[in-house]
Design an enzyme around this catalytic site. Structure first.
Site, PDB file in Angstrom:
ATOM      1  N   LYS A  72       0.825  -1.209   0.000  1.00 43.31           N
ATOM      2  CA  LYS A  72       0.000   0.000   0.000  1.00 43.31           C
ATOM      3  C   LYS A  72       0.865   1.266   0.000  1.00 43.31           C
ATOM      4  O   LYS A  72       0.608   2.202  -0.755  1.00 43.31           O
ATOM      5  CB  LYS A  72      -0.952  -0.021   1.207  1.00 43.31           C
ATOM      6  CG  LYS A  72      -1.975  -1.156   1.156  1.00 43.31           C
ATOM      7  CD  LYS A  72      -2.976  -1.081   2.284  1.00 43.31           C
ATOM      8  CE  LYS A  72      -2.345  -1.415   3.621  1.00 43.31           C
ATOM      9  NZ  LYS A  72      -1.873  -2.822   3.694  1.00 43.31           N
ATOM     10  N   THR A  73       1.882   1.289   0.849  1.00 45.33           N
ATOM     11  CA  THR A  73       2.772   2.456   0.876  1.00 45.33           C
ATOM     12  C   THR A  73       3.521   2.600  -0.448  1.00 45.33           C
ATOM     13  O   THR A  73       3.674   3.712  -0.980  1.00 45.33           O
ATOM     14  CB  THR A  73       3.776   2.332   2.033  1.00 45.33           C
ATOM     15  OG1 THR A  73       3.068   2.235   3.272  1.00 45.33           O
ATOM     16  CG2 THR A  73       4.706   3.534   2.074  1.00 45.33           C
ATOM     17  N   ASP A 117      -1.190   6.750   6.161  1.00 46.45           N
ATOM     18  CA  ASP A 117      -1.116   5.340   6.545  1.00 46.45           C
ATOM     19  C   ASP A 117      -2.013   5.111   7.762  1.00 46.45           C
ATOM     20  O   ASP A 117      -2.184   6.014   8.587  1.00 46.45           O
ATOM     21  CB  ASP A 117       0.330   4.978   6.880  1.00 46.45           C
ATOM     22  CG  ASP A 117       0.567   3.475   6.853  1.00 46.45           C
ATOM     23  OD1 ASP A 117      -0.308   2.728   6.372  1.00 46.45           O
ATOM     24  OD2 ASP A 117       1.641   3.047   7.310  1.00 46.45           O
ATOM     25  N   THR A 166      -5.793  -1.337   6.965  1.00 46.07           N
ATOM     26  CA  THR A 166      -5.899  -2.791   7.053  1.00 46.07           C
ATOM     27  C   THR A 166      -7.279  -3.199   7.541  1.00 46.07           C
ATOM     28  O   THR A 166      -7.593  -4.391   7.572  1.00 46.07           O
ATOM     29  CB  THR A 166      -4.842  -3.343   8.026  1.00 46.07           C
ATOM     30  OG1 THR A 166      -4.988  -2.706   9.304  1.00 46.07           O
ATOM     31  CG2 THR A 166      -3.439  -3.075   7.503  1.00 46.07           C
ATOM     32  N   ARG A 225       6.498  -8.162   1.702  1.00 50.44           N
ATOM     33  CA  ARG A 225       7.378  -7.613   2.739  1.00 50.44           C
ATOM     34  C   ARG A 225       8.066  -8.725   3.510  1.00 50.44           C
ATOM     35  O   ARG A 225       9.260  -8.657   3.796  1.00 50.44           O
ATOM     36  CB  ARG A 225       6.576  -6.728   3.700  1.00 50.44           C
ATOM     37  CG  ARG A 225       7.440  -6.124   4.828  1.00 50.44           C
ATOM     38  CD  ARG A 225       6.593  -5.387   5.830  1.00 50.44           C
ATOM     39  NE  ARG A 225       5.938  -4.242   5.215  1.00 50.44           N
ATOM     40  CZ  ARG A 225       4.889  -3.598   5.754  1.00 50.44           C
ATOM     41  NH1 ARG A 225       4.378  -4.030   6.897  1.00 50.44           N
ATOM     42  NH2 ARG A 225       4.367  -2.554   5.148  1.00 50.44           N
TER      43      ARG A 225
END
Length: 358
Positions: A72-73, A117, A166, A225
Site C-alpha cells: 500500500k505504501t 497510513d 488494514t 514484505r
C-alpha cells in the site's frame, strides 16, 4: 518517473532501523510497470492516473485496503511518481487533534499527493475536518471558544489523498464515500512471490537458485514484505556459513535457524498452537487466557498471530473461544483427542466464558 528522495516529505517519522529502512526503500518498485502482482488493481490505478494526467488535474482520492505488507505504501509512492508530484507522508495515529490535521493540510501545495497510513486510526474530530478538505478543498479554522467562536474558511489547493487501511470496516461511511477510487490488495500466490524475490535478488546482487526461491516464497505468508525480509536473512546465512549462493538447502537451513517452518509459522504462531493443543486440549479457549499462556499481550495474539493462523486453516474463532483445527494437530505432529471442539456440541459446559472468547 520516480519521485526523488527530496520530493518525499515524511511528516511523521518512524523509529525503524535506518539501515533496514534504506534496504526496504531500495527494493520498492518505482512505477506501476515494475510492481509485481495485483494485476486488476494495477490496471485500475493506471486508468485513474492516465485519465487525470490527460485532463491536467490531480487524481481522485484513492483508498487502498488489505493486509499489512502487500504494497500500500509503495503504491502511494508510485501514484506520486506517475503523476510527477511530491509525496507527503503521515499516519492516522499521529493525528489526534483537529489542529494537527489543519497544520498538515495548510502546508500542502497544488497537486501534492498526501499519504495517510493507517487512516482508520485517526481521531474522530480530525476526520470531520477531513470531510470538507477532501470534498471542497477547504478547512474551517475555529478561532476562540464558546459563543464568541468564529470559523474562518481556509481554501486549500487541489491535492490527492491516498489512504491506506488494514481494516476498512473501521472507517466511517462518510469518509469512505469521499474516496473516488477504492482498491483492495490480495495476498500473493507463491509464483508471484518468486517474481518478487528474483527482482529483489537482482537489486541486492544475490545469486538465488530456483529451489531456494521456492523455499522462501512458500514460507512468506503471501506477503512481499515478509518475502524480502526472509531473503535478507537467508542472504546473511549464505554469506556467513556458505559461499553466498542461495540454494534450496541453504534456504531451508537458514530458515530453520530463524525459526520459520515450512508453512511460514514463526515462534509466536507455534507457541499459540502448542498452548491451544497441549494445554487446552484444542479449545475452545478465550483469547485472554490464550495470551497469558504464551506470555504475550492479548492484542499481539489477536493482531499478529491469529490472522495468518485462521487463513492457514490452523485455528478457528468460535463464539466460545479459539479452537485448533485438525490441520493444527497434524502440523504439530500431535494426535488429536477423541473428542475435540469440532466434534462436540457447543451447548456443553466449558471452563471459559463467551466474553473471554470474544
Amino acid at each position: 518517473m520516480s519521485v526523488p528522495d527530496d520530493h518525499v516529505t515524511r511528516l511523521v517519522g518512524g523509529d525503524a532501523d535506518q539501515e533496514e529502512r534504506t534496504v526496504e526503500a531500495a527494493l520498492r518498485p518505482r512505477t506501476l510497470a515494475e510492481f509485481v502482482g495485483q494485476e486488476r488493481l494495477r490496471e485500475q490505478l493506471s486508468l485513474v492516473l492516465d485519465a487525470a494526467r490527460a485532463r491536467g488535474r490531480s487524481a481522485d482520492h484513492i483508498l487502498l485496503s488489505g493486509p499489512p505488507g502487500l504494497g500500500k505504501t509503495t503504491l502511494a509512492m508510485i501514484v506520486a511518481a506517475e503523476m510527477g508530484v511530491p509525496l507527503r507522508i503521515t499516519s492516522g495515529p499521529a493525528i489526534q487533534h483537529a489542529g494537527d490535521l489543519a497544520a498538515i493540510l495548510s502546508s500542502v501545495n497544488e497537486g501534492d499527493v498526501l499519504f495517510f497510513d493507517e487512516i482508520h486510526r485517526m481521531a474522530r474530530p480530525a476526520e470531520e475536518i477531513l470531510y470538507t478538505a477532501m470534498e471542497d478543498f477547504r478547512v474551517d479554522i475555529v478561532v476562540g471558544k464558546g459563543p464568541g467562536a468564529t470559523a474562518i474558511p481556509l481554501e486549500l489547493p487541489h491535492f490527492t489523498m491516498v489512504g491506506a487501511t488494514t481494516r476498512t470496516g473501521l472507517l466511517p461511511g462518510p469518509l469512505r464515500d469521499r474516496f473516488g477510487f477504492t482498491g483492495h490488495l490480495e495476498l500473493y500466490e507463491p509464483a508471484e512471490l518468486e517474481l518478487v524475490l528474483r527482482r529483489s535478488a537482482g537489486l541486492l546482487d544475490l545469486e538465488l537458485k530456483g529451489e531456494g526461491t521456492g523455499e522462501i516464497a512458500g514460507r512468506s505468508r503471501g506477503t512481499p514484505r515478509i518475502a524480502n525480509r526472509l531473503l535478507r536473512r537467508v542472504r546473511d546465512f549464505a554469506e556467513v556459513r556458505g559461499n553466498g549462493v542461495i540454494t534450496g538447502d541453504v534456504a531451508r537451513a537458514a530458515l530453520k535457524v530463524f525459526a520459520v517452518d515450512e508453512l511460514g509459522l514463526d515462534r509466536l504462531d507455534r507457541a499459540v498452537l502448542t498452548a491451544l493443543c497441549k494445554s487446552f486440549g484444542g479449545g475452545p479457549v478465550g483469547l485472554g487466557t490464550l495470551a497469558v499462556a504464551v506470555g504475550e499481550e492479548r492484542e499481539t495474539v489477536e493482531e499478529v498471530a491469529e490472522p495468518f493462523l485462521v487463513r492457514a486453516g490452523l485455528l478457528a474463532r468460535t463464539p466460545r473461544g479459539r479452537v485448533a483445527t485438525p490441520a493444527a494437530w497434524s502440523h504439530l505432529g500431535l494426535a488429536p483427542p477423541a473428542q475435540t471442539a469440532f466434534g462436540r456440541g457447543f451447548d456443553e459446559p466449558d471452563l471459559f466464558s463467551a466474553a473471554d472468547g470474544a
